[in-house]
Scaffold this active site. Structure first.
Site, PDB file in Angstrom:
ATOM      1  N   SER A 118       0.600  -1.475  -0.299  1.00 23.46           N
ATOM      2  CA  SER A 118      -0.085  -0.063  -0.008  1.00 23.46           C
ATOM      3  C   SER A 118       0.609   0.769   0.068  1.00 23.46           C
ATOM      4  O   SER A 118       0.570   2.424  -0.327  1.00 23.46           O
ATOM      5  CB  SER A 118      -1.044  -0.004   1.511  1.00 23.46           C
ATOM      6  OG  SER A 118      -0.356   0.150   2.521  1.00 23.46           O
ATOM      7  N   HIS A 139      -3.580  -3.407  -5.341  1.00 22.30           N
ATOM      8  CA  HIS A 139      -3.372  -3.041  -4.241  1.00 22.30           C
ATOM      9  C   HIS A 139      -5.189  -2.985  -3.792  1.00 22.30           C
ATOM     10  O   HIS A 139      -6.002  -2.157  -4.412  1.00 22.30           O
ATOM     11  CB  HIS A 139      -2.944  -1.797  -4.188  1.00 22.30           C
ATOM     12  CG  HIS A 139      -3.117  -0.635  -2.859  1.00 22.30           C
ATOM     13  ND1 HIS A 139      -3.800   0.683  -2.249  1.00 22.30           N
ATOM     14  CD2 HIS A 139      -3.041  -1.505  -1.362  1.00 22.30           C
ATOM     15  CE1 HIS A 139      -3.346   0.898  -1.241  1.00 22.30           C
ATOM     16  NE2 HIS A 139      -3.411  -0.229  -0.382  1.00 22.30           N
ATOM     17  N   GLU A 151      -6.451  -0.785  -6.892  1.00 20.47           N
ATOM     18  CA  GLU A 151      -5.427  -0.246  -7.838  1.00 20.47           C
ATOM     19  C   GLU A 151      -4.336  -0.971  -8.353  1.00 20.47           C
ATOM     20  O   GLU A 151      -4.185  -1.842  -8.011  1.00 20.47           O
ATOM     21  CB  GLU A 151      -5.061   1.029  -6.950  1.00 20.47           C
ATOM     22  CG  GLU A 151      -6.320   1.860  -6.067  1.00 20.47           C
ATOM     23  CD  GLU A 151      -5.400   2.352  -5.368  1.00 20.47           C
ATOM     24  OE1 GLU A 151      -5.257   4.030  -5.072  1.00 20.47           O
ATOM     25  OE2 GLU A 151      -3.705   2.040  -4.693  1.00 20.47           O
ATOM     26  N   ASN A 189      -4.709   6.002  -1.753  1.00 23.94           N
ATOM     27  CA  ASN A 189      -3.909   6.241  -0.160  1.00 23.94           C
ATOM     28  C   ASN A 189      -2.993   7.662   0.137  1.00 23.94           C
ATOM     29  O   ASN A 189      -2.726   8.614   0.829  1.00 23.94           O
ATOM     30  CB  ASN A 189      -2.806   5.543   0.198  1.00 23.94           C
ATOM     31  CG  ASN A 189      -3.585   4.295   1.245  1.00 23.94           C
ATOM     32  OD1 ASN A 189      -4.432   4.029   1.334  1.00 23.94           O
ATOM     33  ND2 ASN A 189      -2.955   2.902   1.152  1.00 23.94           N
TER      34      ASN A 189
HETATM   35  N1  CAA Z   1     -14.599 -10.269   4.054  1.00 28.21           N
HETATM   36  C1  CAA Z   1     -15.772 -11.251   3.820  1.00 28.21           C
HETATM   37  N2  CAA Z   1     -16.816 -10.927   4.265  1.00 28.21           N
HETATM   38  C2  CAA Z   1     -16.872  -9.798   5.599  1.00 28.21           C
HETATM   39  C3  CAA Z   1     -15.342  -9.288   6.264  1.00 28.21           C
HETATM   40  C4  CAA Z   1     -14.011 -10.382   4.904  1.00 28.21           C
HETATM   41  N3  CAA Z   1     -13.196  -9.380   5.653  1.00 28.21           N
HETATM   42  N4  CAA Z   1     -15.494  -8.724   6.804  1.00 28.21           N
HETATM   43  C5  CAA Z   1     -16.819  -7.987   7.287  1.00 28.21           C
HETATM   44  N5  CAA Z   1     -17.157  -9.450   6.435  1.00 28.21           N
HETATM   45  C6  CAA Z   1     -18.992  -9.338   6.298  1.00 28.21           C
HETATM   46  C7  CAA Z   1     -19.660  -9.536   7.493  1.00 28.21           C
HETATM   47  O1  CAA Z   1     -19.894 -11.154   7.558  1.00 28.21           O
HETATM   48  C8  CAA Z   1     -20.859  -8.823   7.622  1.00 28.21           C
HETATM   49  O2  CAA Z   1     -21.520  -9.776   7.710  1.00 28.21           O
HETATM   50  P1  CAA Z   1     -22.271  -9.805   9.300  1.00 28.21           P
HETATM   51  O3  CAA Z   1     -22.159  -9.324  10.513  1.00 28.21           O
HETATM   52  O4  CAA Z   1     -23.885  -9.900   9.277  1.00 28.21           O
HETATM   53  O5  CAA Z   1     -21.415 -11.391   9.312  1.00 28.21           O
HETATM   54  C9  CAA Z   1     -20.587  -8.038   6.727  1.00 28.21           C
HETATM   55  O6  CAA Z   1     -19.404  -8.039   5.696  1.00 28.21           O
HETATM   56  C10 CAA Z   1     -21.487  -6.359   6.482  1.00 28.21           C
HETATM   57  O7  CAA Z   1     -20.846  -5.990   7.881  1.00 28.21           O
HETATM   58  P2  CAA Z   1     -21.431  -4.227   7.661  1.00 28.21           P
HETATM   59  O8  CAA Z   1     -22.565  -5.271   7.971  1.00 28.21           O
HETATM   60  O9  CAA Z   1     -20.938  -4.414   9.247  1.00 28.21           O
HETATM   61  O10 CAA Z   1     -21.303  -3.953   7.016  1.00 28.21           O
HETATM   62  P3  CAA Z   1     -21.378  -2.326   6.208  1.00 28.21           P
HETATM   63  O11 CAA Z   1     -22.651  -2.131   5.246  1.00 28.21           O
HETATM   64  O12 CAA Z   1     -21.359  -1.642   7.212  1.00 28.21           O
HETATM   65  O13 CAA Z   1     -20.427  -2.358   5.344  1.00 28.21           O
HETATM   66  C11 CAA Z   1     -18.276  -1.412   4.565  1.00 28.21           C
HETATM   67  C12 CAA Z   1     -18.867  -2.622   5.836  1.00 28.21           C
HETATM   68  C13 CAA Z   1     -18.095  -1.918   3.867  1.00 28.21           C
HETATM   69  C14 CAA Z   1     -17.215  -1.440   5.435  1.00 28.21           C
HETATM   70  C15 CAA Z   1     -18.345  -0.094   4.899  1.00 28.21           C
HETATM   71  O14 CAA Z   1     -17.975   0.140   6.441  1.00 28.21           O
HETATM   72  C16 CAA Z   1     -17.232   0.714   4.594  1.00 28.21           C
HETATM   73  O15 CAA Z   1     -17.032   0.624   3.517  1.00 28.21           O
HETATM   74  N6  CAA Z   1     -16.327   1.104   5.551  1.00 28.21           N
HETATM   75  C17 CAA Z   1     -15.031   1.731   4.864  1.00 28.21           C
HETATM   76  C18 CAA Z   1     -13.863   0.616   4.589  1.00 28.21           C
HETATM   77  C19 CAA Z   1     -12.808   1.604   4.219  1.00 28.21           C
HETATM   78  O16 CAA Z   1     -12.779   2.741   4.071  1.00 28.21           O
HETATM   79  N7  CAA Z   1     -11.291   1.198   4.229  1.00 28.21           N
HETATM   80  C20 CAA Z   1     -10.315   1.464   2.810  1.00 28.21           C
HETATM   81  C21 CAA Z   1      -9.502   0.912   4.170  1.00 28.21           C
HETATM   82  S1  CAA Z   1      -8.172   2.235   4.042  1.00 28.21           S
HETATM   83  C22 CAA Z   1      -7.059   0.654   2.853  1.00 28.21           C
HETATM   84  O17 CAA Z   1      -7.190  -0.351   2.928  1.00 28.21           O
HETATM   85  C23 CAA Z   1      -5.577   1.282   2.742  1.00 28.21           C
HETATM   86  C24 CAA Z   1      -4.783   0.418   2.790  1.00 28.21           C
HETATM   87  O18 CAA Z   1      -3.931   0.450   2.055  1.00 28.21           O
HETATM   88  C25 CAA Z   1      -4.379   0.540   4.264  1.00 28.21           C
END
Ligand code: CAA
Length: 281
Positions: A118, A139, A151, A189
């Site tokens: 990342s 990514h 990405e 990022n």
């Molecule tokens: N794999 C598969 N399924 C998963 C999972 C995973 N790793 N993690 C969670 N789930 C599933 C779960 O089973 C959950 O269902 P249950 O609770 O019924 O078991 C389901 O996903 C849905 O969970 P939520 O109800 O919490 O879903 P939501 O509608 O609230 O969305 C989200 C969750 C998509 C994460 C949303 O909150 C979101 O978009 N958040 C922002 C995340 C973000 O910005 N990420 C980027 C981070 S930065 C990065 O990654 C860059 C880097 O280089 C560090």
């Protein structure tokens, strides 16, 4: 054509990528350094697929077939037959170099070597390869099975064919791929890391609680998750490390990790993974 996928490093990101690959129908070999970690990742993947069945998003037969496509190993040699290997190991250049060197000695001449880095330079990671044109950045975003974006990073020596193949593979995994260059932080990022750092600085400057800040960004800026919740999901260790890497390259003060986050890291308050971050879990 990609038929068999390798994933090296089955932490949160690697396990998510392996899950995407088996769900998309690819035979997948997942590598971890020891069997216990590998099995833990396999269990997490099975759990998420079972939840999809329970929620009516996947039928049982498809779930079982997907689980059956995942082979776990602790031997890199088992990745010999892969058409693409995606690495999601620790974000240290030395670790990535050793892995890419070892992989190139094992896989075929046409195998694509992709990195989920990342914040490191894909060009620099690929510099140890005899055929650096086979390396590309893929990514993914955390949690990989849920976040649509990937990405597709073209390093200095990535061939056109490899960049195109990785882009197509991202689409086959059900993601929305975007093409980008190997600039620090790529696209998301480069924007998100300083923004999250600003969010943490605001906590102290404005004397607000994580709950208030998260509510602010969720309800005032339309974020799906507040910045403190997001940092707890990503992990203070991962975020501080990425911030430092970008600061080193860009020298912009906003890229430097905020002292509050560094203190959290030093105290082992990494977020969800340690049970405590901005919130307790
Ligand atoms: N794999 C598969 N399924 C998963 C999972 C995973 N790793 N993690 C969670 N789930 C599933 C779960 O089973 C959950 O269902 P249950 O609770 O019924 O078991 C389901 O996903 C849905 O969970 P939520 O109800 O919490 O879903 P939501 O509608 O609230 O969305 C989200 C969750 C998509 C994460 C949303 O909150 C979101 O978009 N958040 C922002 C995340 C973000 O910005 N990420 C980027 C981070 S930065 C990065 O990654 C860059 C880097 O280089 C560090």
């Amino acid at each position: 054509m990609i038929r068999t996928v390798g994933v090296v490093g089955l932490g949160a990101m690697g396990a998510g990528i392996a899950q995407l690959a088996i769900e998309a129908g690819f035979d997948t070999v997942g590598h971890e350094v020891d069997a216990v970690r590998g099995e833990a990742a396999g269990d997490r993947i099975s759990h998420f697929l079972t939840r999809k069945v329970e929620k009516g998003q996947l039928d049982q037969e498809a779930r079982d077939a997907a689980v059956g496509r995942l082979a776990l190993t602790t031997e890199l040699a088992d990745l010999a037959g892969c058409d693409i290997v995606v690495e999601a190991v620790f974000e240290e250049l030395g670790v990535k170099h050793a892995l890419f060197r070892a992989l190139e000695a094992i896989v075929g001449p046409e195998t694509i070597l992709a990195t989920n880095t990342s914040a490191l330079s894909v060009t620099e990671i690929a510099s140890v390869l005899e055929r650096p044109e086979r390396a590309v950045g893929m990514h993914f975003f955390n949690p990989a099975p849920l976040m649509p974006l990937v990405e597709i990073v073209r390093a200095e020596r990535t061939s056109e064919a490899v960049h195109d193949a990785a882009y197509a593979f991202g689409g086959q995994l059900g993601k929305m791929p975007i093409r980008c260059s190997d600039t620090p932080g790529f696209v998301v990022n480069r924007v998100l890391i300083p923004l999250l750092n600003d969010c943490v600085r605001v906590l102290d400057e404005a004397g607000v609680t994580p709950e208030a800040l998260d509510a602010g960004m969720r309800h005032g800026a339309g974020w799906p998750m507040g910045p403190c919740e997001l940092l707890d999901l990503v992990g203070a260790d991962v975020h501080v490390h990425a911030s430092e890497a970008l600061y080193e390259k860009l020298r912009e003060p906003r890229m430097a990790p905020p002292p509050r986050l560094v203190r959290m890291l030093q105290a082992g308050k990494l977020g969800r993974k340690t049970g405590e971050g901005f919130y307790s879990y």
